[in-house]
Design a protein around this motif. Structure first.
Motif, short mmCIF file in Angstrom:
data_model
loop_
_atom_site.label_atom_id
_atom_site.label_comp_id
_atom_site.label_asym_id
_atom_site.label_seq_id
_atom_site.Cartn_x
_atom_site.Cartn_y
_atom_site.Cartn_z
N GLN A 93 -109.25 -5.50 -39.67
CA GLN A 93 -110.29 -5.48 -38.63
C GLN A 93 -111.38 -4.46 -38.93
OE1 GLN A 93 -108.80 -5.65 -34.42
NE2 GLN A 93 -106.82 -5.55 -35.41
N ASN A 94 -111.35 -3.92 -40.14
CA ASN A 94 -112.34 -2.92 -40.54
C ASN A 94 -112.31 -1.71 -39.60
OD1 ASN A 94 -114.31 -1.96 -42.25
ND2 ASN A 94 -115.98 -2.85 -41.05
N LEU A 95 -111.14 -1.32 -39.17
CA LEU A 95 -111.01 -0.20 -38.23
C LEU A 95 -110.20 0.96 -38.82
CD1 LEU A 95 -110.47 -2.06 -34.84
CD2 LEU A 95 -112.34 -0.51 -35.41
N GLU A 96 -110.02 0.93 -40.12
CA GLU A 96 -109.22 1.98 -40.74
C GLU A 96 -109.81 3.37 -40.47
OE1 GLU A 96 -108.59 1.09 -44.79
OE2 GLU A 96 -106.90 2.46 -44.99
N ILE A 97 -111.13 3.40 -40.42
CA ILE A 97 -111.82 4.68 -40.22
C ILE A 97 -111.45 5.33 -38.88
CG2 ILE A 97 -113.86 3.60 -39.20
CD1 ILE A 97 -115.58 5.69 -40.58
N ALA A 98 -111.06 4.51 -37.92
CA ALA A 98 -110.71 5.04 -36.59
C ALA A 98 -109.36 5.75 -36.60
CB ALA A 98 -110.68 3.91 -35.57
N PHE A 99 -108.60 5.57 -37.68
CA PHE A 99 -107.23 6.11 -37.72
C PHE A 99 -107.06 7.13 -38.86
CE2 PHE A 99 -107.00 1.80 -35.98
CZ PHE A 99 -106.35 2.03 -34.78
N GLY A 100 -108.12 7.86 -39.19
CA GLY A 100 -108.02 8.84 -40.28
C GLY A 100 -106.95 9.88 -39.98
N PHE A 101 -106.26 10.32 -41.01
CA PHE A 101 -105.30 11.42 -40.83
C PHE A 101 -105.05 12.04 -42.19
CE2 PHE A 101 -101.43 9.64 -42.66
CZ PHE A 101 -101.69 8.28 -42.65
N ASP A 102 -104.45 13.23 -42.19
CA ASP A 102 -104.17 13.93 -43.44
C ASP A 102 -102.81 14.61 -43.30
OD1 ASP A 102 -104.00 15.61 -45.62
OD2 ASP A 102 -106.13 16.15 -45.60
N ASN A 151 -104.35 8.94 -31.99
CA ASN A 151 -105.37 9.18 -33.00
C ASN A 151 -106.26 7.95 -33.15
OD1 ASN A 151 -106.82 10.23 -35.11
ND2 ASN A 151 -105.31 9.67 -36.66
N TRP A 152 -107.19 7.85 -32.28
CA TRP A 152 -108.11 6.70 -32.25
C TRP A 152 -109.51 7.27 -32.15
CZ3 TRP A 152 -109.48 1.87 -32.90
CH2 TRP A 152 -110.31 1.18 -32.02
N TRP A 153 -110.23 7.30 -33.28
CA TRP A 153 -111.57 7.89 -33.39
C TRP A 153 -111.57 9.39 -33.11
CZ3 TRP A 153 -114.68 4.77 -35.80
CH2 TRP A 153 -114.65 3.40 -35.55
N ARG A 154 -110.50 10.07 -33.39
CA ARG A 154 -110.47 11.51 -33.10
C ARG A 154 -110.46 12.37 -34.36
NH1 ARG A 154 -107.24 10.08 -28.36
NH2 ARG A 154 -108.15 11.06 -26.53
N TRP A 155 -110.29 11.71 -35.52
CA TRP A 155 -110.05 12.50 -36.71
C TRP A 155 -111.24 13.35 -37.13
CZ3 TRP A 155 -106.33 14.81 -38.70
CH2 TRP A 155 -106.39 15.33 -39.98
N ARG A 156 -112.44 12.85 -36.91
CA ARG A 156 -113.61 13.62 -37.36
C ARG A 156 -113.69 14.96 -36.63
NH1 ARG A 156 -119.26 10.80 -38.54
NH2 ARG A 156 -118.01 10.03 -40.26
N GLY A 213 -98.33 11.51 -30.14
CA GLY A 213 -99.13 10.30 -29.97
C GLY A 213 -98.99 9.37 -31.15
N LEU A 214 -99.66 8.27 -31.05
CA LEU A 214 -99.59 7.26 -32.09
C LEU A 214 -100.60 7.54 -33.20
CD1 LEU A 214 -99.52 4.11 -29.76
CD2 LEU A 214 -97.57 5.07 -31.01
N TRP A 215 -100.26 7.14 -34.39
CA TRP A 215 -101.16 7.02 -35.53
C TRP A 215 -101.62 8.35 -36.14
CZ3 TRP A 215 -103.78 4.07 -31.23
CH2 TRP A 215 -103.09 2.88 -30.96
N TRP A 216 -100.88 9.44 -35.89
CA TRP A 216 -101.22 10.69 -36.57
C TRP A 216 -100.60 10.73 -37.96
CZ3 TRP A 216 -105.12 13.29 -34.81
CH2 TRP A 216 -105.42 13.26 -33.46
N ASP A 217 -99.76 9.76 -38.26
CA ASP A 217 -99.14 9.76 -39.59
C ASP A 217 -99.13 8.37 -40.22
OD1 ASP A 217 -97.38 8.65 -37.83
OD2 ASP A 217 -95.74 10.06 -38.19
N MET A 218 -99.82 7.44 -39.61
CA MET A 218 -99.88 6.09 -40.19
C MET A 218 -101.04 5.31 -39.59
SD MET A 218 -97.11 3.92 -38.01
CE MET A 218 -98.05 2.45 -38.25
N VAL A 219 -101.50 4.34 -40.39
CA VAL A 219 -102.53 3.43 -39.89
C VAL A 219 -101.81 2.19 -39.38
CG1 VAL A 219 -104.51 2.00 -40.55
CG2 VAL A 219 -104.23 4.29 -41.53
N PRO A 220 -102.10 1.74 -38.17
CA PRO A 220 -101.35 0.58 -37.67
C PRO A 220 -101.64 -0.69 -38.45
CG PRO A 220 -103.14 1.14 -36.16
CD PRO A 220 -103.09 2.22 -37.20
N ALA A 221 -100.65 -1.58 -38.46
CA ALA A 221 -100.83 -2.86 -39.14
C ALA A 221 -102.03 -3.58 -38.54
CB ALA A 221 -99.57 -3.71 -38.97
#
Lengths: 348, 364
Positions: A209-218, A167-172, A196-204
């Motif tokens: 790095q202002n990249l939280e938006i790249a890891f959106g999930f619900d 989940n890297w820039w795929r949430w939109r 895959g990674l990051w479908w249920d958490m934002v990595p540390a």
């Protein structure tokens, strides 16, 4: 040379290059010491024994650290070094819909370009038409029929729909296209699984790095849709994992779609015993997969297409076979090795 | 001599204090010292330079991979300075076989992306001369060089006698020393020793006074450690709460001596790996510049070798509470040890001394 990870990046492609190189008389190895986590991948640290060093670069360059690079800089001349820019970083700053981007700003872009220019004489991008002058088109990723899994060796089908990818820039795209479509037909579907990674958490570190938006999930939405989330699997298990799904959906981050960048997933999905549906523009799907590939593009009427694939698997199996024949002819790793050698020798 | 240091300076960590001292000392001795890179607006006490050709030696001060410059600067440095005029000061024992002591280690791929062999081969590609801040390097091809030193001009307060020091220390009371104990340093591979120390002083809580820990990650186990399953940056919030420990982020290197002086005691702790390798740090020496009684939580042989036997009373061995109790009862005995140790450090471990040792190694 790559940022070595078993469950992401271009490691599947590297393993295929190593295999395809041998019969063609080319010795291809991954920089580093042999590692049981990378079965079948020849490893070497003897830089002097090779004609070229190819750096497979993605978003970050930190792995090309000042500790690692002196040996390369001192032992391999710049004209024998090349970079494969897998993420389209060697371009102007591109921000797609104010969401996905290759660089946060011009300053970061210049830093990235300066590092690459210093490092290598040749820059390759896995796209048919690189926008930046001087960049060499090198599709790089390919189809390895030896990895193909048939119905006999395939694991039992546990899911109607699978998505394998981080989940890297795929949430939109997920939240505006795929999940709403799935929601409409959820009652008609059996299991759904995202691997895959990051479908249920934002990595540390993402926030910093202002990249939280790249890891959106619900997670609530996933729960409502009964979507099972599984952790990433190593590259050696990807095709088997995909084969647990009747349908596999391939998505790409918006930047990659804009730049028409090829990835491992474009091809390895077709090695699995599944029906791949690719969220690509139909023209691009046809360009890569041949005329039959158009029918696998998941572009419009997503819900209807998913149901069609699940209810008429024979029709889609024939399409997939047609695509596989096209891939063997046009996108095998034998072809890729020859293309890479030509590019390195300045013959492309 | 013109020396170009290569390292990533951070006002809150690693070599910033030592390199600043080398700049000052070099200037006083008629040498020129700068740091490779573009001038930092944050650290103005250190001049930066990209003019590699102007310098006689490049001295890489390495804690982690980030201390090497990125491209294109790295290429400029390697092109401009021949290998025989590049040396590496390996501050954390990377140039060794992989070592694990308790939860501590010198190589771990999941932390910085490099396997053990890369440290060895990477260092050998850059330089033939590798130094480590220990008196006894494990590898025969490493030169011992302590690198860090003692700057007597940074003393917060000097005394003519132990009695005067003890009087000031006891008499000032809470007005000038708001803390019973201050520790400045990051919680990276120090928790096992810090928790041992805190548990030991718990019975003295009321007499000791407030405890202050300043540095990264004393208030909670960081997300990255949880994600990677790394130990060594643990915290026991219940213990910290019971002792009313005040925690806070790191402080800039040029405020450390002053803050530590606000505590009556300050422990000197080294990571388990450092104790094993005998590596010293900035704090090994700098704590003696503060107006505090250092508690030397170090192996006895290291105390003798670095500070001399005069410092032995400052090492509590197993009885931390008993030692602190005794220090509060008869501080002049311990201030005598502090003053003698300061004198020893000034004579044997000054930055003047270090600079001369460094020049001797470079010219060898």
């Amino acid at each position: 040379m790559i940022d070595r990870r078993t469950n992401r990046g271009s490691i599947q492609a590297v393993a295929s290059y190593v295999r395809a190189g041998d019969p063609l008389g080319h010795t291809i190895a991954l920089y580093g010491r042999p590692d049981p986590n990378y079965p079948g991948v020849r490893c070497s640290t003897d830089l002097g024994a090779f004609d070229y060093v190819v750096f497979l670069c993605e978003f970050g360059l930190q792995w090309m650290s000042g500790l690692r690079m002196p040996r390369v800089l001192l032992d391999v001349p710049r004209d024998r070094r090349a970079i494969l820019d897998a993420d389209g970083m060697y371009n102007a700053v591109i921000a797609v819909d104010r969401y996905d981007r290759n660089h946060a700003n011009e300053r970061e872009r210049l830093r990235w370009m300066a590092q690459c220019d210093c490092l290598a004489a040749k820059l390759l991008q896995p796209t048919f038409e690189p926008p930046q002058p001087g960049v060499i088109s090198m599709p790089f990723y390919g189809y390895d029929p030896s990895l193909q899994m048939d119905g006999k060796s395939s694991p039992p089908k546990r899911f109607d729909i699978m998505h394998i990818g981080h989940n890297w820039w795929r949430w939109r795209e997920m939240s505006t296209c795929l999940l709403p479509a799935i929601e409409r037909i959820r009652a008609h579907l059996d299991g759904i699984c995202f691997v895959g990674l990051w479908w249920d958490m934002v990595p540390a570190g993402a926030r910093e790095q202002n990249l939280e938006i790249a890891f959106g999930f619900d997670s609530d939405w996933f729960r409502r849709l009964a979507v099972e989330v599984r952790q990433a699997v190593p590259y050696t298990e990807v095709i088997s994992a995909m084969s647990e799904g009747r349908v596999n959906i391939m998505t790409q981050r918006p930047l990659f779609r804009r730049l028409k960048l090829l990835t491992s997933k474009y091809f390895e999905t077709f090695c699995a015993d599944t029906i791949p549906l690719v969220m690509l523009d139909p023209d691009h799907a046809e360009l890569v997969y041949g005329p039959a590939g158009r029918q696998l593009a998941l572009n419009e009427s997503i819900a209807e297409k998913l149901l069609d694939a699940l209810t008429r698997p024979e029709k889609y199996r024939k399409i997939v076979q047609e695509v596989r024949r096209h891939l063997v002819e046009h996108h095998s790793y034998y072809k890729r090795v020859q293309q890479l050698v030509a590019a390195l020798e300045g013959r492309s | 001599m013109k020396l170009l240091f290569v390292s990533k300076l951070d006002r809150f960590a690693r070599a910033v204090s030592a390199i600043t001292k080398y700049v000052q000392t070099g200037k006083a001795l008629g040498h020129e010292v700068a740091l490779f890179g573009e001038q930092s607006s944050e650290i103005t006490s250190v001049p930066y330079s990209l003019d590699v050709d102007k310098f006689d030696f490049a001295i890489f001060v390495i804690y982690g991979p980030w201390d090497f410059p990125d491209l294109p600067y790295l290429a400029r440095l390697l092109d401009g300075m021949p290998k025989e005029r590049r040396i590496i000061i390996d501050c954390t024992g990377r140039y060794n076989d992989t070592i694990r002591i308790e939860h501590d280690f010198n190589h771990l791929e999941k932390v910085d992306g490099h396997q053990g062999w890369e440290w060895i081969e990477g260092f050998q590609a850059v330089s033939d001369k590798i130094l480590q801040p220990t008196l006894k390097p494990l590898r025969p091809d490493v030169h011992p060089f302590l690198f860090h030193g003692y700057d007597s001009s940074a003393l917060v307060r000097s005394y003519n006698s132990p009695e005067e020091a003890a009087g000031a220390w006891s008499g000032d009371g809470a007005a000038s020393k708001p803390y019973g104990m201050v520790y400045v340093g990051h919680n990276w591979q120090r928790w096992s020793q810090m928790s041992h120390f805190l548990e030991a002083v718990e019975p003295l809580k009321d007499r000791l006074g407030p405890i202050c820990l300043r540095g990264w990650d004393w208030d909670k186990r960081p997300d990255w450690a949880i994600e990677h399953g790394l130990q060594g940056v643990d915290v026991d919030l219940a213990l910290l709460q019971r002792l009313s420990v005040e925690t806070g982020w790191g402080i800039p290197f040029d405020q450390v001596v002053e803050l530590v002086s606000k505590g009556r005691f300050s422990p000197v702790l080294h990571r388990p790996l450092f104790n094993h390798l005998g590596l010293v740090t900035t704090r090994t020496f700098e704590t003696f510049c503060s107006d505090t009684i250092p508690i030397l939580m170090l192996p006895e042989h290291l105390v003798d070798a670095i500070y001399s036997t005069d410092a032995r009373p400052l090492a509590p061995r197993e009885d931390i509470a008993g030692k602190l109790n005794d220090m509060m009862h008869q501080p002049e005995v311990y201030w005598d040890a502090v003053l003698k140790t300061r004198a020893y450090l000034a004579q044997h471990h000054s930055y003047h001394q270090r600079f001369k040792e460094l020049l001797a190694i470079l010219n060898r």
